[in-house]
Design an enzyme around this catalytic site. Structure first.
Site, PDB file in Angstrom:
ATOM      1  N   ASP A 188     -11.247   2.018  -0.746  1.00 12.45           N
ATOM      2  CA  ASP A 188     -10.321   2.895  -0.024  1.00 12.45           C
ATOM      3  C   ASP A 188     -11.041   3.744   1.020  1.00 12.45           C
ATOM      4  OD1 ASP A 188      -7.772   3.610   0.663  1.00 12.45           O
ATOM      5  OD2 ASP A 188      -7.524   5.089  -0.922  1.00 12.45           O
ATOM      6  N   HIS A 205       0.850  -1.197   0.000  1.00 15.42           N
ATOM      7  CA  HIS A 205       0.000   0.000   0.000  1.00 15.42           C
ATOM      8  C   HIS A 205       0.886   1.248   0.000  1.00 15.42           C
ATOM      9  CE1 HIS A 205      -2.510   3.147   1.788  1.00 15.42           C
ATOM     10  NE2 HIS A 205      -3.536   2.488   1.294  1.00 15.42           N
TER      11      HIS A 205
HETATM   12  C1  1DF Z   1      -5.027   8.928   1.378  1.00 12.26           C
HETATM   13  C2  1DF Z   1      -5.259   8.029   0.333  1.00 12.26           C
HETATM   14  C3  1DF Z   1      -4.558   8.449   2.600  1.00 12.26           C
HETATM   15  C4  1DF Z   1      -5.013   6.692   0.520  1.00 12.26           C
HETATM   16  C5  1DF Z   1      -4.343   7.082   2.775  1.00 12.26           C
HETATM   17  O1  1DF Z   1      -3.861   6.568   3.936  1.00 12.26           O
HETATM   18  C6  1DF Z   1      -4.624   6.184   1.757  1.00 12.26           C
HETATM   19  C7  1DF Z   1      -5.270  10.341   1.184  1.00 12.26           C
HETATM   20  C8  1DF Z   1      -3.270   7.456   4.881  1.00 12.26           C
HETATM   21  O2  1DF Z   1      -6.114  10.716   0.337  1.00 12.26           O
HETATM   22  O3  1DF Z   1      -4.631  11.160   1.887  1.00 12.26           O
HETATM   23  O4  1DF Z   1      -4.575   4.881   2.013  1.00 12.26           O
HETATM   24  N1  1DF Z   1      -5.139   5.847  -0.611  1.00 12.26           N
HETATM   25  O5  1DF Z   1      -4.837   4.656  -0.569  1.00 12.26           O
HETATM   26  O6  1DF Z   1      -5.447   6.380  -1.716  1.00 12.26           O
HETATM   27 MN    MN Z   2      -5.459   3.257   0.739  1.00 12.46          MN
END
Ligand code: 1DF
Ligand code: MN
Length: 357
Positions: A317, A191
Protein backbone atom coordinates in the site's frame (compact mmCIF):
# COMPACT_ATOMS: atom_id res chain seq x y z
CA UNK A 1 4.81 7.09 11.61
CA UNK A 2 5.83 9.91 9.28
CA UNK A 3 9.31 8.54 9.23
CA UNK A 4 8.62 4.86 8.79
CA UNK A 5 10.68 4.96 5.62
CA UNK A 6 13.76 6.10 7.48
CA UNK A 7 13.99 2.81 9.36
CA UNK A 8 17.45 1.37 9.69
CA UNK A 9 16.10 -1.93 8.42
CA UNK A 10 16.80 -2.02 4.71
CA UNK A 11 15.80 -5.46 3.54
CA UNK A 12 17.96 -6.85 0.77
CA UNK A 13 16.56 -8.72 -2.21
CA UNK A 14 15.52 -12.11 -0.88
CA UNK A 15 17.43 -15.13 -2.22
CA UNK A 16 14.35 -17.35 -2.44
CA UNK A 17 11.60 -15.09 -3.75
CA UNK A 18 10.82 -11.78 -5.40
CA UNK A 19 8.76 -9.42 -3.29
CA UNK A 20 5.89 -8.23 -5.48
CA UNK A 21 3.71 -5.56 -3.87
CA UNK A 22 0.23 -5.57 -5.37
CA UNK A 23 -1.73 -2.52 -4.09
CA UNK A 24 0.56 0.37 -4.83
CA UNK A 25 -0.76 3.81 -5.78
CA UNK A 26 0.11 6.70 -8.12
CA UNK A 27 -1.49 10.04 -8.99
CA UNK A 28 -0.84 12.02 -12.19
CA UNK A 29 -0.41 15.74 -11.46
CA UNK A 30 -3.15 16.40 -14.03
CA UNK A 31 -5.56 14.41 -11.84
CA UNK A 32 -4.71 16.63 -8.87
CA UNK A 33 -5.63 19.65 -11.02
CA UNK A 34 -9.03 18.09 -11.66
CA UNK A 35 -9.37 17.27 -7.94
CA UNK A 36 -8.60 20.89 -7.04
CA UNK A 37 -11.52 22.06 -9.21
CA UNK A 38 -13.86 19.51 -7.64
CA UNK A 39 -12.75 20.48 -4.15
CA UNK A 40 -13.55 24.13 -4.94
CA UNK A 41 -17.17 23.31 -5.85
CA UNK A 42 -19.96 24.03 -3.36
CA UNK A 43 -21.33 20.99 -1.49
CA UNK A 44 -18.28 18.86 -2.34
CA UNK A 45 -18.56 15.24 -1.21
CA UNK A 46 -17.46 15.19 2.47
CA UNK A 47 -15.59 11.90 2.17
CA UNK A 48 -13.57 13.14 -0.81
CA UNK A 49 -12.86 16.44 0.95
CA UNK A 50 -11.77 14.60 4.09
CA UNK A 51 -9.44 12.32 2.12
CA UNK A 52 -7.89 14.04 -0.90
CA UNK A 53 -8.67 17.51 0.45
CA UNK A 54 -6.48 16.54 3.41
CA UNK A 55 -3.56 14.99 1.52
CA UNK A 56 -3.47 17.78 -1.07
CA UNK A 57 -3.38 20.63 1.45
CA UNK A 58 -1.97 19.38 4.76
CA UNK A 59 1.50 20.63 5.73
CA UNK A 60 2.05 17.45 7.81
CA UNK A 61 5.10 15.34 7.00
CA UNK A 62 2.84 12.36 6.22
CA UNK A 63 0.77 14.25 3.64
CA UNK A 64 3.78 15.93 2.02
CA UNK A 65 5.63 12.65 1.76
CA UNK A 66 2.61 10.86 0.29
CA UNK A 67 1.97 13.52 -2.35
CA UNK A 68 5.61 13.46 -3.44
CA UNK A 69 5.62 9.66 -3.76
CA UNK A 70 2.19 9.42 -5.42
CA UNK A 71 3.14 11.70 -8.29
CA UNK A 72 6.41 9.90 -9.05
CA UNK A 73 6.71 6.94 -11.41
CA UNK A 74 10.49 7.02 -11.59
CA UNK A 75 13.49 7.61 -9.39
CA UNK A 76 11.82 8.35 -6.04
CA UNK A 77 9.58 5.31 -6.24
CA UNK A 78 12.39 3.05 -7.43
CA UNK A 79 14.65 4.24 -4.63
CA UNK A 80 11.97 3.55 -2.04
CA UNK A 81 11.39 0.11 -3.52
CA UNK A 82 15.11 -0.61 -3.31
CA UNK A 83 15.26 0.63 0.27
CA UNK A 84 12.32 -1.55 1.31
CA UNK A 85 13.40 -4.61 -0.69
CA UNK A 86 10.45 -4.45 -3.09
CA UNK A 87 11.34 -6.01 -6.44
CA UNK A 88 8.14 -5.13 -8.26
CA UNK A 89 5.06 -2.95 -7.78
CA UNK A 90 1.61 -3.52 -9.22
CA UNK A 91 0.44 0.08 -9.53
CA UNK A 92 -3.05 1.57 -9.67
CA UNK A 93 -4.47 5.07 -9.95
CA UNK A 94 -4.96 6.15 -6.35
CA UNK A 95 -8.43 6.28 -4.77
CA UNK A 96 -10.89 7.67 -5.66
CA UNK A 97 -9.36 7.76 -9.13
CA UNK A 98 -11.82 9.08 -11.70
CA UNK A 99 -14.87 7.92 -9.77
CA UNK A 100 -15.43 11.32 -8.15
CA UNK A 101 -15.44 13.16 -11.54
CA UNK A 102 -18.33 13.97 -13.86
CA UNK A 103 -18.88 11.20 -16.40
CA UNK A 104 -17.25 12.78 -19.45
CA UNK A 105 -14.15 13.87 -17.53
CA UNK A 106 -13.93 10.46 -15.85
CA UNK A 107 -14.08 8.51 -19.11
CA UNK A 108 -11.49 10.70 -20.76
CA UNK A 109 -9.13 10.93 -17.77
CA UNK A 110 -9.14 7.16 -17.21
CA UNK A 111 -7.60 6.84 -20.69
CA UNK A 112 -5.01 9.55 -19.95
CA UNK A 113 -4.04 7.90 -16.66
CA UNK A 114 -3.77 4.47 -18.28
CA UNK A 115 -1.55 5.85 -21.05
CA UNK A 116 0.74 7.46 -18.45
CA UNK A 117 0.96 4.31 -16.39
CA UNK A 118 1.58 2.14 -19.46
CA UNK A 119 4.44 4.45 -20.47
CA UNK A 120 6.02 4.09 -17.01
CA UNK A 121 5.69 0.31 -17.25
CA UNK A 122 7.40 0.40 -20.66
CA UNK A 123 10.27 2.38 -19.09
CA UNK A 124 10.62 -0.04 -16.16
CA UNK A 125 9.11 -3.37 -17.24
CA UNK A 126 10.94 -5.42 -14.63
CA UNK A 127 9.86 -3.12 -11.77
CA UNK A 128 6.31 -1.99 -12.60
CA UNK A 129 3.01 -3.56 -13.64
CA UNK A 130 -0.11 -1.42 -14.18
CA UNK A 131 -3.80 -1.84 -13.47
CA UNK A 132 -6.43 -0.44 -15.83
CA UNK A 133 -8.45 2.47 -14.39
CA UNK A 134 -12.05 2.74 -15.55
CA UNK A 135 -15.02 5.07 -15.07
CA UNK A 136 -17.94 3.01 -13.75
CA UNK A 137 -20.11 6.11 -14.39
CA UNK A 138 -20.24 4.88 -18.02
CA UNK A 139 -20.20 1.07 -17.88
CA UNK A 140 -20.02 0.62 -21.66
CA UNK A 141 -17.03 2.97 -21.88
CA UNK A 142 -15.45 1.18 -18.92
CA UNK A 143 -15.82 -2.14 -20.71
CA UNK A 144 -14.16 -0.64 -23.79
CA UNK A 145 -11.30 0.76 -21.73
CA UNK A 146 -10.70 -2.66 -20.18
CA UNK A 147 -10.44 -4.05 -23.71
CA UNK A 148 -8.05 -1.27 -24.76
CA UNK A 149 -6.01 -1.75 -21.59
CA UNK A 150 -5.60 -5.44 -22.27
CA UNK A 151 -5.17 -5.43 -26.03
CA UNK A 152 -3.28 -2.18 -26.59
CA UNK A 153 -1.58 -1.34 -23.29
CA UNK A 154 -0.72 -4.88 -22.19
CA UNK A 155 -2.30 -4.53 -18.75
CA UNK A 156 -4.05 -7.49 -17.15
CA UNK A 157 -6.05 -6.20 -14.17
CA UNK A 158 -8.61 -3.49 -13.43
CA UNK A 159 -8.83 -1.08 -10.47
CA UNK A 160 -12.18 0.11 -9.13
CA UNK A 161 -12.27 2.21 -5.96
CA UNK A 162 -15.41 0.83 -4.31
CA UNK A 163 -18.63 2.88 -4.64
CA UNK A 164 -19.07 5.42 -7.41
CA UNK A 165 -20.82 8.48 -5.96
CA UNK A 166 -22.81 6.22 -3.64
CA UNK A 167 -23.63 3.53 -6.21
CA UNK A 168 -22.53 -0.09 -5.94
CA UNK A 169 -21.49 -2.61 -8.59
CA UNK A 170 -24.20 -4.95 -7.27
CA UNK A 171 -26.56 -2.85 -9.45
CA UNK A 172 -26.98 -4.73 -12.77
CA UNK A 173 -26.55 -1.47 -14.67
CA UNK A 174 -22.80 -1.90 -14.04
CA UNK A 175 -22.56 -5.50 -15.15
CA UNK A 176 -21.10 -4.76 -18.61
CA UNK A 177 -17.91 -4.17 -16.62
CA UNK A 178 -18.06 -7.66 -15.10
CA UNK A 179 -18.85 -9.18 -18.51
CA UNK A 180 -15.78 -7.53 -20.04
CA UNK A 181 -13.48 -8.53 -17.18
CA UNK A 182 -14.67 -12.12 -17.29
CA UNK A 183 -14.44 -12.37 -21.09
CA UNK A 184 -10.91 -10.88 -21.14
CA UNK A 185 -9.86 -12.95 -18.12
CA UNK A 186 -8.68 -9.99 -16.04
CA UNK A 187 -9.32 -9.61 -12.29
CA UNK A 188 -10.91 -6.49 -10.80
CA UNK A 189 -9.22 -5.05 -7.71
CA UNK A 190 -12.00 -3.63 -5.52
CA UNK A 191 -10.05 -1.00 -3.59
CA UNK A 192 -11.48 1.29 -0.87
CA UNK A 193 -12.90 4.73 -1.51
CA UNK A 194 -13.81 7.38 1.04
CA UNK A 195 -17.22 6.79 2.61
CA UNK A 196 -20.28 7.82 0.62
CA UNK A 197 -22.33 10.76 1.87
CA UNK A 198 -24.93 8.61 3.60
CA UNK A 199 -22.34 6.65 5.65
CA UNK A 200 -19.95 9.44 6.49
CA UNK A 201 -21.20 11.15 9.64
CA UNK A 202 -21.13 8.43 12.35
CA UNK A 203 -17.62 7.40 11.25
CA UNK A 204 -16.24 10.89 10.77
CA UNK A 205 -17.40 12.37 14.07
CA UNK A 206 -15.08 9.94 15.87
CA UNK A 207 -12.28 10.00 13.28
CA UNK A 208 -12.86 6.44 12.06
CA UNK A 209 -13.95 7.11 8.46
CA UNK A 210 -10.58 6.52 6.82
CA UNK A 211 -8.16 3.65 6.37
CA UNK A 212 -8.28 2.92 10.10
CA UNK A 213 -11.79 1.40 9.83
CA UNK A 214 -14.34 3.08 7.53
CA UNK A 215 -12.58 1.99 4.33
CA UNK A 216 -12.70 -1.65 5.37
CA UNK A 217 -16.34 -1.53 6.45
CA UNK A 218 -17.48 0.06 3.20
CA UNK A 219 -15.34 -2.03 0.85
CA UNK A 220 -16.28 -5.23 2.70
CA UNK A 221 -19.93 -4.23 2.34
CA UNK A 222 -19.38 -3.63 -1.37
CA UNK A 223 -17.78 -7.06 -1.92
CA UNK A 224 -20.60 -8.68 0.03
CA UNK A 225 -23.23 -6.83 -2.01
CA UNK A 226 -21.58 -8.16 -5.18
CA UNK A 227 -21.68 -11.70 -3.79
CA UNK A 228 -25.27 -11.59 -2.54
CA UNK A 229 -26.53 -9.93 -5.74
CA UNK A 230 -25.58 -13.13 -7.57
CA UNK A 231 -22.80 -11.59 -9.67
CA UNK A 232 -20.72 -14.79 -9.48
CA UNK A 233 -23.66 -17.00 -10.44
CA UNK A 234 -24.03 -14.81 -13.54
CA UNK A 235 -20.22 -14.50 -14.16
CA UNK A 236 -18.75 -17.66 -12.59
CA UNK A 237 -15.23 -17.13 -13.94
CA UNK A 238 -15.00 -13.50 -12.81
CA UNK A 239 -12.16 -12.91 -10.33
CA UNK A 240 -11.91 -9.99 -7.92
CA UNK A 241 -9.14 -8.90 -5.57
CA UNK A 242 -9.70 -7.25 -2.20
CA UNK A 243 -7.04 -5.80 0.06
CA UNK A 244 -6.63 -5.28 3.80
CA UNK A 245 -6.83 -8.98 4.56
CA UNK A 246 -10.10 -9.34 2.65
CA UNK A 247 -11.63 -6.31 4.41
CA UNK A 248 -12.32 -8.74 7.32
CA UNK A 249 -14.69 -10.92 5.27
CA UNK A 250 -12.75 -14.15 5.92
CA UNK A 251 -13.29 -13.58 9.64
CA UNK A 252 -17.03 -13.07 9.04
CA UNK A 253 -17.40 -16.15 6.78
CA UNK A 254 -19.11 -18.54 9.17
CA UNK A 255 -21.73 -16.03 10.30
CA UNK A 256 -22.33 -14.81 6.75
CA UNK A 257 -23.01 -18.35 5.55
CA UNK A 258 -25.33 -19.17 8.44
CA UNK A 259 -27.31 -15.94 8.35
CA UNK A 260 -27.49 -15.74 4.56
CA UNK A 261 -29.07 -19.17 4.49
CA UNK A 262 -31.45 -18.28 7.33
CA UNK A 263 -32.42 -15.02 5.63
CA UNK A 264 -33.12 -16.71 2.28
CA UNK A 265 -35.24 -19.42 3.93
CA UNK A 266 -37.35 -16.97 5.94
CA UNK A 267 -37.98 -14.84 2.80
CA UNK A 268 -37.41 -11.81 4.97
CA UNK A 269 -36.04 -9.56 2.20
CA UNK A 270 -36.88 -9.52 -1.52
CA UNK A 271 -33.27 -8.44 -2.05
CA UNK A 272 -31.80 -11.60 -0.48
CA UNK A 273 -32.23 -14.27 -3.12
CA UNK A 274 -30.98 -17.84 -3.13
CA UNK A 275 -27.43 -18.27 -4.46
CA UNK A 276 -25.92 -21.35 -6.07
CA UNK A 277 -23.25 -21.46 -3.36
CA UNK A 278 -22.56 -20.21 0.15
CA UNK A 279 -21.13 -16.66 0.44
CA UNK A 280 -17.81 -18.13 1.67
CA UNK A 281 -17.61 -20.37 -1.42
CA UNK A 282 -17.46 -17.26 -3.62
CA UNK A 283 -14.75 -15.82 -1.36
CA UNK A 284 -12.71 -18.97 -1.93
CA UNK A 285 -13.40 -19.31 -5.68
CA UNK A 286 -13.80 -15.74 -6.98
CA UNK A 287 -11.57 -13.58 -4.77
CA UNK A 288 -7.89 -13.04 -4.23
CA UNK A 289 -6.95 -11.34 -0.98
CA UNK A 290 -3.98 -9.09 -0.33
CA UNK A 291 -2.54 -8.18 3.06
CA UNK A 292 -2.24 -4.45 2.28
CA UNK A 293 -2.08 -2.54 5.55
CA UNK A 294 -1.98 -5.72 7.63
CA UNK A 295 1.57 -6.95 8.19
CA UNK A 296 0.36 -9.39 10.80
CA UNK A 297 1.22 -13.08 10.72
CA UNK A 298 -1.88 -14.49 12.53
CA UNK A 299 -4.27 -12.66 10.18
CA UNK A 300 -2.33 -13.77 7.10
CA UNK A 301 -2.27 -17.42 8.21
CA UNK A 302 -5.95 -17.36 9.16
CA UNK A 303 -6.82 -16.02 5.72
CA UNK A 304 -4.62 -18.64 4.04
CA UNK A 305 -6.49 -21.28 6.04
CA UNK A 306 -9.89 -19.89 4.96
CA UNK A 307 -9.30 -19.20 1.24
CA UNK A 308 -6.16 -21.23 0.51
CA UNK A 309 -2.47 -20.37 0.09
CA UNK A 310 -2.94 -19.81 -3.66
CA UNK A 311 -5.27 -16.83 -3.03
CA UNK A 312 -3.40 -14.66 -0.52
CA UNK A 313 -0.95 -12.09 -1.92
CA UNK A 314 1.50 -9.56 -0.55
CA UNK A 315 0.82 -5.80 -0.80
CA UNK A 316 2.46 -2.82 0.86
CA UNK A 317 0.00 0.00 0.00
CA UNK A 318 2.77 2.37 -1.02
CA UNK A 319 2.94 5.26 -0.30
CA UNK A 320 0.19 5.21 2.33
CA UNK A 321 1.90 2.54 4.40
CA UNK A 322 5.51 2.67 3.29
CA UNK A 323 7.23 0.68 6.03
CA UNK A 324 10.36 -1.38 5.43
CA UNK A 325 10.04 -2.86 8.93
CA UNK A 326 6.90 -4.64 7.78
CA UNK A 327 8.83 -6.36 5.01
CA UNK A 328 11.29 -7.64 7.60
CA UNK A 329 8.44 -8.90 9.79
CA UNK A 330 6.74 -10.68 6.89
CA UNK A 331 10.00 -12.32 5.79
CA UNK A 332 10.25 -13.72 9.31
CA UNK A 333 6.80 -15.36 9.32
CA UNK A 334 6.82 -19.00 10.36
CA UNK A 335 5.42 -20.48 7.18
CA UNK A 336 6.48 -23.24 4.77
CA UNK A 337 8.98 -21.84 2.23
CA UNK A 338 6.75 -22.74 -0.71
CA UNK A 339 3.77 -20.91 0.83
CA UNK A 340 5.87 -17.83 1.52
CA UNK A 341 7.01 -17.78 -2.09
CA UNK A 342 3.39 -18.01 -3.24
CA UNK A 343 2.50 -15.13 -0.93
CA UNK A 344 5.32 -12.80 -2.04
CA UNK A 345 5.85 -13.81 -5.66
CA UNK A 346 4.16 -16.54 -7.61
CA UNK A 347 0.50 -15.82 -6.81
CA UNK A 348 1.04 -12.24 -8.02
CA UNK A 349 2.85 -13.39 -11.16
CA UNK A 350 -0.10 -15.62 -12.01
CA UNK A 351 -2.94 -13.24 -11.05
CA UNK A 352 -1.42 -10.13 -12.71
CA UNK A 353 0.28 -12.05 -15.56
CA UNK A 354 3.74 -10.74 -14.64
CA UNK A 355 6.40 -12.43 -16.74
CA UNK A 356 8.83 -14.47 -14.62
CA UNK A 357 12.41 -13.36 -14.91
C1 1DF B 1 -5.20 5.71 2.59
C2 1DF B 1 -5.11 4.32 2.70
C3 1DF B 1 -5.43 6.29 1.35
C4 1DF B 1 -5.28 3.55 1.58
C5 1DF B 1 -5.57 5.49 0.22
O1 1DF B 1 -5.82 6.00 -1.01
C6 1DF B 1 -5.43 4.11 0.31
C7 1DF B 1 -5.05 6.54 3.77
C8 1DF B 1 -6.28 7.35 -1.11
O2 1DF B 1 -4.37 6.11 4.74
O3 1DF B 1 -5.59 7.67 3.79
O4 1DF B 1 -5.38 3.39 -0.80
N1 1DF B 1 -5.31 2.14 1.76
O5 1DF B 1 -5.56 1.37 0.84
O6 1DF B 1 -5.22 1.70 2.94
MN1 MN C 1 -4.67 1.26 -0.97
Amino acid sequence: MDNDHTTKNHPKRHPDYLRIATEEAFAPVEMLDIYRKILAQPDVDPGFKGLMGFYMSSPSARAQHIMRCLTDLGDIRLQHMDEAGIDHQVIALTAPGVQVMDTATAVSFARTANDQLAAAVRRHPTRFTGMIAVAPQDPAAAAKEIERGVNQLGMHSVIINSHTQGEYLSDPKFWDIFAAAEALNVPIYLHPNSLPRNMFQPFHECGLDGAIYGFGVETGLHALRIITAGVFDRFPKLQMIIGHMGEALPFWSYRLDYMHNATVKSQRYDSVKPLKKKPSDYLRENFYITNSGVAWEPAIKFTQAVVGVDRVLYAMDYPYQYAADEVVALDAMTMPDEDKKKFFQTNAQRVFKIAPR
